[in-house]
Design an enzyme around this catalytic site. Structure first.
Site, PDB file in Angstrom:
ATOM      1  N   SER A  29      50.849  14.015  27.407  1.00 17.44           N
ATOM      2  CA  SER A  29      52.462  12.979  27.957  1.00 17.44           C
ATOM      3  C   SER A  29      51.869  12.298  29.143  1.00 17.44           C
ATOM      4  CB  SER A  29      52.728  14.622  28.700  1.00 17.44           C
ATOM      5  OG  SER A  29      53.568  14.120  29.657  1.00 17.44           O
ATOM      6  N   LYS A  75      47.486  15.079  30.728  1.00 16.66           N
ATOM      7  CA  LYS A  75      48.635  14.118  31.403  1.00 16.66           C
ATOM      8  C   LYS A  75      47.588  12.839  31.509  1.00 16.66           C
ATOM      9  CE  LYS A  75      52.630  12.993  33.517  1.00 16.66           C
ATOM     10  NZ  LYS A  75      53.797  13.105  33.767  1.00 16.66           N
TER      11      LYS A  75
END
Length: 369
Positions: free
Chosen positions: A233, A164
């Protein structure tokens, strides 16, 4: 070296704020909240800069887990790695995958490598560092730290690295400008790709898939540079990278195993089948000779050259729907058909994550032995 046992639980959700399934498993004793290391989720947002379903899901999970752990919601977020991927287009189904880890005595007679998981964080980045060599270098360090945390010694045993990473906002761009620095882009949406790409290149450097001499100008340009196992992401809710390494290790006594393959394009069903067979599974149904599919994790993107196997696609030219949403729907449908379920983790935006237009695909199976 310590011996760990990793658990994997897939839980369906009725919305980004739905924690009932997880709480039910905690209440039944199936999941010990103190053993939760990471939660990966698919939420039904748009996957873009303004996809607040990701932050909503994390907030709901932290609030629900706080009393279980005797912590504040903020402390829960610091303890557990949360990665929410927005966008459940097509047949993709919203769900979370919960990873637990505990230390155990190694069972007598256990042989082979089993699923292991490790986590690490980078330092916070300045806005002008996103999408550039600083993010690549720090991500590579964090990947190695996460490998050590997982007890994985060889890069070949790493099958999926979920990250992330941050993105830029107008405020963050302005802060850089005030210091006399320029960001890689002034577009918040484009910054998602820069951050994903640099993070993926950091994985590739850490695992020796490419050399360490990656330059700022290589990001989003040198698509011959990529990682076969990176999945990154972007989100607005952080300024550092959260790194989760999944692989197989002799130090694990888990009843799970992970394998992967690489999709060369969005219709590469053979790669999905290869990922399944790498953990002893066949195409749907989901149980094969004492092994059961737990989940599939994959990256998807619209091929940047505008074609798939010689035929033009229009994903990059559609001004109504983002190309990442097209790609998630297409790849999600392909994988769901082969896996026999739409509850699979397919994330859009695969810059430097597999070859251009393709991406890594990993499968986790539960072993009955």
């Amino acid at each position: 070296m310590r011996t760990t046992s990793v658990g994997v639980f897939k839980v369906a959700t009725t919305g980004p704020g739905d924690v009932s399934g997880l709480m039910a498993m905690i209440g039944s004793g199936a999941i010990d909240p103190s053993e939760i290391l990471a939660i990966l989720g698919k939420t039904e947002g748009n996957g873009g800069v303004n996809d607040f379903t990701r932050e909503y899901a994390v907030a709901a999970l932290c609030t629900a887990l706080a009393p279980q752990l005797g912590l504040t919601p903020h402390e829960v977020e610091q303890r557990i790695a949360f990665v929410m991927s927005g966008g459940t287009e097509g047949v993709l189904s919203p769900h979370i995958t919960v990873f637990t880890r505990r230390e155990v005595e190694r069972p007598a007679g256990l042989t082979g490598k089993r699923l292991s998981i490790g986590m690490a964080h980078t330092r916070d980045f300045l806005p002008e560092e996103l999408g550039r060599s600083a993010q690549i270098t720090e991500t590579a360090k964090a990947v190695k730290a996460a490998m050590a945390d997982a007890g994985i010694l060889e890069p070949a045993d790493v099958h999926f690295v979920q990250i992330k990473c941050p993105l830029l906002t107008s405020e963050r761009v302005a802060a850089a400008n005030a210091r006399g620095s320029k960001t890689a882009t002034t577009s918040a949406y484009s910054s998602m790709a820069y951050s994903r790409g640099a993070s993926a290149l950091g994985v590739a450097v850490a695992l020796g898939e490419i050399g360490p001499d990656v330059r700022d100008e290589d990001v989003l340009r040198r698509y011959d540079l990529f990682s076969n196992v990176a999945s990154t992401s972007s989100g607005i809710e952080l300024m550092h990278n959260v790194v989760i390494v999944l692989g197989n290790s002799e130090s694990s006594a888990s009843e799970f195993e992970i394998g992967h393959a690489v999709m060369n394009d969005a219709i590469d069903f053979a790669a999905v089948m290869s990922a399944l067979t790498s953990v002893g599974l066949a195409v749907a149904p989901q149980t094969t000779a004492g092994r059961a599919l737990v989940n599939i994790f994959a990256k998807a993107e619209a091929s940047p050259d505008g074609s798939v196997r010689g035929f033009r696609h229009t994903m990059l030219e559609d001004t109504d729907i983002s190309s990442t949403r097209h790609a998630r729907a297409a790849v999600g449908g392909l994988i769901a058909g082969l896996a026999g379920t739409g509850a699979v983790y397919v994330s859009g935006g695969a810059e430097h994550q597999g070859p251009a237009g393709g991406g890594p695909v990993a499968a986790i199976a539960r072993l009955s032995d």
